[in-house]
Write a protein that holds these residues in place. Structure first.
Motif, short mmCIF file in Angstrom:
data_model
loop_
_atom_site.label_atom_id
_atom_site.label_comp_id
_atom_site.label_asym_id
_atom_site.label_seq_id
_atom_site.Cartn_x
_atom_site.Cartn_y
_atom_site.Cartn_z
N VAL A 30 41.60 27.68 56.54
CA VAL A 30 40.16 27.98 56.55
C VAL A 30 39.41 26.84 57.23
O VAL A 30 39.54 25.68 56.84
CB VAL A 30 39.64 28.18 55.11
CG1 VAL A 30 38.13 28.41 55.12
CG2 VAL A 30 40.36 29.35 54.45
N GLU A 31 38.63 27.19 58.23
CA GLU A 31 37.83 26.20 58.96
C GLU A 31 36.53 25.91 58.22
O GLU A 31 36.12 24.77 58.07
CB GLU A 31 37.54 26.73 60.37
CG GLU A 31 36.84 25.76 61.30
CD GLU A 31 37.79 24.80 61.98
OE1 GLU A 31 37.31 23.93 62.71
OE2 GLU A 31 39.02 24.90 61.77
N ARG A 32 35.87 26.98 57.76
CA ARG A 32 34.66 26.83 56.96
C ARG A 32 34.41 28.13 56.21
O ARG A 32 34.93 29.18 56.57
CB ARG A 32 33.45 26.47 57.83
CG ARG A 32 33.09 27.46 58.90
CD ARG A 32 31.92 26.96 59.75
NE ARG A 32 31.47 27.95 60.70
CZ ARG A 32 31.98 28.14 61.89
NH1 ARG A 32 32.97 27.39 62.32
NH2 ARG A 32 31.50 29.08 62.69
N GLU A 33 33.59 28.06 55.16
CA GLU A 33 33.32 29.25 54.37
C GLU A 33 32.01 29.09 53.61
O GLU A 33 31.54 27.99 53.34
CB GLU A 33 34.46 29.51 53.39
CG GLU A 33 34.69 28.40 52.37
CD GLU A 33 35.85 28.71 51.45
OE1 GLU A 33 35.86 29.83 50.87
OE2 GLU A 33 36.74 27.86 51.30
N ASP A 34 31.41 30.24 53.29
CA ASP A 34 30.27 30.29 52.39
C ASP A 34 30.35 31.60 51.64
O ASP A 34 31.39 32.27 51.66
CB ASP A 34 28.94 30.11 53.16
CG ASP A 34 28.72 31.14 54.25
OD1 ASP A 34 29.20 32.29 54.11
OD2 ASP A 34 28.07 30.81 55.26
N GLU A 35 29.27 32.01 50.98
CA GLU A 35 29.33 33.21 50.15
C GLU A 35 29.41 34.49 50.98
O GLU A 35 29.73 35.56 50.45
CB GLU A 35 28.12 33.28 49.21
CG GLU A 35 26.78 33.47 49.88
CD GLU A 35 26.20 32.18 50.45
OE1 GLU A 35 25.09 32.24 51.04
OE2 GLU A 35 26.84 31.12 50.31
N ARG A 36 29.12 34.40 52.28
CA ARG A 36 29.12 35.60 53.11
C ARG A 36 30.36 35.71 53.98
O ARG A 36 30.83 36.82 54.26
CB ARG A 36 27.88 35.62 54.01
CG ARG A 36 27.76 36.92 54.82
CD ARG A 36 26.73 36.85 55.91
NE ARG A 36 26.70 38.10 56.66
CZ ARG A 36 26.32 38.21 57.91
NH1 ARG A 36 25.92 37.15 58.59
NH2 ARG A 36 26.33 39.38 58.53
N GLU A 37 30.92 34.58 54.45
CA GLU A 37 32.01 34.70 55.42
C GLU A 37 33.00 33.54 55.35
O GLU A 37 32.68 32.45 54.87
CB GLU A 37 31.46 34.84 56.84
CG GLU A 37 30.64 33.68 57.33
CD GLU A 37 30.04 33.92 58.71
OE1 GLU A 37 29.70 35.09 59.05
OE2 GLU A 37 29.89 32.93 59.46
N LEU A 38 34.19 33.83 55.88
CA LEU A 38 35.25 32.86 56.07
C LEU A 38 35.50 32.73 57.57
O LEU A 38 35.44 33.73 58.29
CB LEU A 38 36.56 33.33 55.43
CG LEU A 38 36.69 33.36 53.92
CD1 LEU A 38 37.91 34.19 53.56
CD2 LEU A 38 36.85 31.95 53.39
#
Length: 224
Positions: A30-38
């Motif tokens: 995983v490069e980055r993530e938040d509550e909407r997307e990976l």
């Protein structure tokens, strides 16, 4: 002119389930993530898994292809054996097909010997309503025709990646062309890159560092 594929966004229902699949089976960190997307980074392209909370959404049931080396292809085939991959040969190259938990058809093809693991995304398939109209649209964006289907309504174009345009149908491994796919491209001059099709887009949005257009079949193209 479009220079390279910067992102492909797929719609998923559950980020945790999708994350488990892509990290466990395809070994993507995983490069980055938040509550909407990976976001995963594959070669020079971001693979984005996105919940449907706003537009542009990610693509539905999108068929797309990762590249790997011929030396590693058999390792992928063995690693994914429990998913019962569907395998096909194209000339001297092989590809395997599996479905992810959200019905995206994931292909891994032995087309690149420049690195290890999954080295990039080399193909995306879009579903279109009018093949001639879509072909004209994407050739005006700089893609070039390389193959036209003789058994079914489809064309294959080459540009920043291979782009297949399919009228509604099932292809190999019962794959669909993607609906409302969100593609991103790099370009030296984004506004100039979309000028040849500006009169045919359904919407255009100026961004801080680029432009986003909506093609006649509902696919978003973000050019930066």
């Amino acid at each position: 002119m479009l220079d390279s594929l910067s992102h492909l966004a797929l719609e998923v229902k559950y980020l945790d389930r999708a994350c488990d699949f892509y990290t466990t089976y395809l070994d993507l960190p995983v490069e980055r993530e938040d509550e909407r997307e990976l976001v995963f980074r594959v070669g020079g392209t971001d693979l984005i898994l996105r919940r449907p909370t706003s537009v542009p959404r990610g693509g539905l049931h999108t068929h797309y292809a990762f590249s790997t080396s011929p030396e590693e292809y058999d390792d992928w085939l063995a690693r994914l054996e429990e998913l019962d991959p569907d395998e096909h040969t194209f000339g001297s190259s092989r590809s395997l097909y599996i479905d992810d938990p959200d019905d995206h058809c994931v292909e891994i093809g032995e087309v690149d010997d420049s690195g290890t693991g999954l080295t990039g995304i080399f193909e995306v398939v879009l579903e279109v309503a009018d093949l001639d109209r879509a072909e004209a649209f994407y050739t005006d964006l700089g893609f070039e025709l390389t193959d036209r289907g003789s058994d079914r309504r489809r064309v294959r174009l080459v540009g920043p990646m291979d782009l297949e345009l399919w009228e509604p149908q099932l292809g190999l491994a019962d794959a669909h062309g993607g609906a409302h796919v969100d593609l991103g491209f790099d370009a030296a001059d984004p506004e100039r890159a979309v000028d040849p099709v500006r009169d045919r887009v359904c919407a255009v949005e100026s961004l801080a560092n680029g432009v986003r257009i909506l093609d006649p079949d509902g696919h978003y193209l973000t050019v930066r």
